[in-house]
Structures are given as C-alpha cells and as structure tokens.
Design a protein around this motif. Structure first.
Motif, PDB file in Angstrom:
ATOM      1  N   ASN A  29       4.103   8.105  -7.111  1.00  0.00           N
ATOM      2  CA  ASN A  29       5.014   6.976  -6.949  1.00  0.00           C
ATOM      3  C   ASN A  29       5.807   6.706  -8.221  1.00  0.00           C
ATOM      4  OD1 ASN A  29       4.782   5.209  -4.260  1.00  0.00           O
ATOM      5  ND2 ASN A  29       2.845   6.238  -4.620  1.00  0.00           N
ATOM      6  N   MET A  30       5.183   6.889  -9.356  1.00  0.00           N
ATOM      7  CA  MET A  30       5.907   6.693 -10.615  1.00  0.00           C
ATOM      8  C   MET A  30       7.002   7.747 -10.778  1.00  0.00           C
ATOM      9  SD  MET A  30       2.827   5.626 -13.220  1.00  0.00           S
ATOM     10  CE  MET A  30       3.957   5.438 -14.610  1.00  0.00           C
ATOM     11  N   ILE A  31       6.711   8.983 -10.359  1.00  0.00           N
ATOM     12  CA  ILE A  31       7.731  10.032 -10.412  1.00  0.00           C
ATOM     13  C   ILE A  31       8.898   9.681  -9.491  1.00  0.00           C
ATOM     14  CG2 ILE A  31       8.210  12.445  -9.820  1.00  0.00           C
ATOM     15  CD1 ILE A  31       5.297  13.043 -10.700  1.00  0.00           C
ATOM     16  N   GLU A  32       8.584   9.136  -8.314  1.00  0.00           N
ATOM     17  CA  GLU A  32       9.625   8.759  -7.350  1.00  0.00           C
ATOM     18  C   GLU A  32      10.404   7.523  -7.803  1.00  0.00           C
ATOM     19  OE1 GLU A  32       7.399  10.347  -3.283  1.00  0.00           O
ATOM     20  OE2 GLU A  32       7.236   8.249  -3.893  1.00  0.00           O
ATOM     21  N   SER A  40       0.849  -1.189   0.000  1.00  0.00           N
ATOM     22  CA  SER A  40       0.000   0.000   0.000  1.00  0.00           C
ATOM     23  C   SER A  40       0.884   1.238   0.000  1.00  0.00           C
ATOM     24  CB  SER A  40      -0.927   0.002   1.220  1.00  0.00           C
ATOM     25  OG  SER A  40      -0.163  -0.036   2.420  1.00  0.00           O
ATOM     26  N   HIS A  41       0.342   2.314  -0.558  1.00  0.00           N
ATOM     27  CA  HIS A  41       1.054   3.591  -0.641  1.00  0.00           C
ATOM     28  C   HIS A  41       0.140   4.697  -0.121  1.00  0.00           C
ATOM     29  CE1 HIS A  41       4.172   2.081  -3.556  1.00  0.00           C
ATOM     30  NE2 HIS A  41       3.199   1.228  -3.822  1.00  0.00           N
ATOM     31  N   GLY A  42       0.689   5.599   0.645  1.00  0.00           N
ATOM     32  CA  GLY A  42      -0.106   6.722   1.105  1.00  0.00           C
ATOM     33  C   GLY A  42      -0.406   7.713  -0.004  1.00  0.00           C
ATOM     34  N   SER A  43       0.465   7.787  -0.991  1.00  0.00           N
ATOM     35  CA  SER A  43       0.336   8.768  -2.067  1.00  0.00           C
ATOM     36  C   SER A  43      -0.217   8.113  -3.332  1.00  0.00           C
ATOM     37  CB  SER A  43       1.693   9.409  -2.364  1.00  0.00           C
ATOM     38  OG  SER A  43       2.678   8.420  -2.595  1.00  0.00           O
ATOM     39  N   SER A  44      -0.380   8.927  -4.365  1.00  0.00           N
ATOM     40  CA  SER A  44      -0.996   8.465  -5.604  1.00  0.00           C
ATOM     41  C   SER A  44      -0.034   7.636  -6.450  1.00  0.00           C
ATOM     42  CB  SER A  44      -1.455   9.672  -6.430  1.00  0.00           C
ATOM     43  OG  SER A  44      -0.311  10.402  -6.893  1.00  0.00           O
ATOM     44  N   LYS A  45      -0.585   6.924  -7.420  1.00  0.00           N
ATOM     45  CA  LYS A  45       0.244   6.157  -8.343  1.00  0.00           C
ATOM     46  C   LYS A  45       1.150   7.084  -9.154  1.00  0.00           C
ATOM     47  CE  LYS A  45       0.071   2.798 -12.126  1.00  0.00           C
ATOM     48  NZ  LYS A  45       1.088   1.923 -11.507  1.00  0.00           N
ATOM     49  N   ALA A  46       0.611   8.245  -9.561  1.00  0.00           N
ATOM     50  CA  ALA A  46       1.412   9.178 -10.355  1.00  0.00           C
ATOM     51  C   ALA A  46       2.643   9.644  -9.583  1.00  0.00           C
ATOM     52  CB  ALA A  46       0.561  10.376 -10.765  1.00  0.00           C
TER      53      ALA A  46
END
Length: 207
Positions: free
Chosen positions: A139-142, A131-137
């Motif tokens: 996370n893709m940038i990171e 799970s991620h607290g932030s958005s998929k977008a």
C-alpha cells in the motif's frame, strides 16, 4: 462530544460492519452523541448529475443532501468507516464526498476564485478506519491514495488544528480470527481515547 460516523459497505455481515458496531459502542459507552449515515442502507445516489457539475461553484440547496450537510455542521468529530478497494475509497463514498462537500457547506471561495477556505471549522477530529487486502508495504508503494484524500483534502476543509487518525487493518485477506479480533480491540481503544474525559481534563491528561 458530537461524532458523525459515515459508514460505507453493502454487506451487513462484513467485517467492516463489525468495526462500525464496535466503534459506535465505544463512543456511546463514553457518553458521546453519535449520528450515523449508512450510505448503502440510505440508498445514497453517488453519481453527480450534469446540473450539479455545471453549478458546483454556486451555493445551491439540494434537499436530498440536507441531512448529510446538517450532520457535517453539527459534529466535532468525523469518522469514516469503509473498506479500501482499488487503493482508495469505494465509489459510493467517493460520490458522497463529491456531492455532499458543497460550496456553502464545506468550502467557500473569494469573488475571483483566487482562494478556497474551509467552512467545517467545527470539526476538530477526523478518523479513518479501513481494511486492505494487501500488505502495508504494498500500500505504501501504491501511495495510499485513500489516506491522502481524507487526511489532506478533507482535513483542509476543517478546523485549522484538526487532528487525524488512520486505523487500517492490512492483509485482511490472509488474516486469522485472532488478527481480526485484535483489530476490533484496537478500534475500541482508539475510540475511547478520541476525546478528553471530565476527569482527565481536570488533571490535564488524555485517556
């Protein structure tokens, strides 16, 4: 089939724990053998010692890691269930990878260290559920470092045709009860489709 679940979360009341329970229930319902390592409940020590670091290229027997190593050699599928913290695996799980993926267990090398070969060729399926607290977008940038660690670095130690599955719930900090329930259902469906059933094998179909 034989599935080894590596679970990493300190809180038994967490959503990640609910994910674990749903995934294991689906596997057991389909008749698969399941072994579970709960790293926090085990009291696993994630810190690599100075001696371990100095001798990491030598095949060494470490009794405290025997069960983990045995499970890795036993399984056909390896399932990681954990929350994503700071864009990657929790420190506990990172330490498990550091200490348990030993030479002689997970990899070997030639005499002059020119080439590393994976030794976990029994593993044909790798699944990450997180799970991620932030958005998929975002996370893709990171760069989704955690996804690359398991999907690339761990996978190369397994069977050459090992397949990977990435199941991630994004925006969990802003999710609703319905969102979380839908993700649990998604996890259950994917676990049911993890392997071939006897009838689908005969018919040449997947679940």
């Amino acid at each position: 089939m034989k599935t080894y679940v590596v679970y990493c979360h300190p809180n038994p009341e967490s959503f990640t724990f609910a994910v674990r329970e749903r995934a294991i229930a689906a596997l057991v319902a389909d008749g698969h053998q399941v072994r579970l390592s709960d790293l926090y409940a085990d009291g696993f020590e994630p810190i690599m010692s100075l001696d371990e670091r100095r001798t990491h290229q030598e095949p060494r027997h470490r009794p405290e890691l025997d069960d983990y190593c045995s499970n890795l050699r036993w399984c056909d599928a390896l399932v990681f269930i954990y929350p994503t913290w700071w864009s990657g695996e929790p420190a506990m799980l990172t330490g498990w990878l550091d200490r348990v993926l030993l030479r002689g267990v997970a990899w070997e090398t030639t005499e002059n260290n020119a080439r590393v070969t994976g030794q976990l060729t029994n593993i044909r399926r790798i699944v990450s559920i997180t799970s991620h607290g932030s958005s998929k977008a975002l996370n893709m940038i990171e760069g989704e470092a955690g996804r690359r660690v398991i999907g690339r670095a761990v996978r190369v130690l397994c069977h050459r045709f090992a397949r990977t599955t990435w199941l991630a719930m994004y925006n969990i900090d802003r999710s609703s009860d319905a969102d979380r329930a839908a993700f649990l259902d998604r996890v259950e469906r994917r676990m049911h489709r993890l392997w071939w059933s006897p009838t689908s094998m005969a018919a040449g179909r997947r679940w």
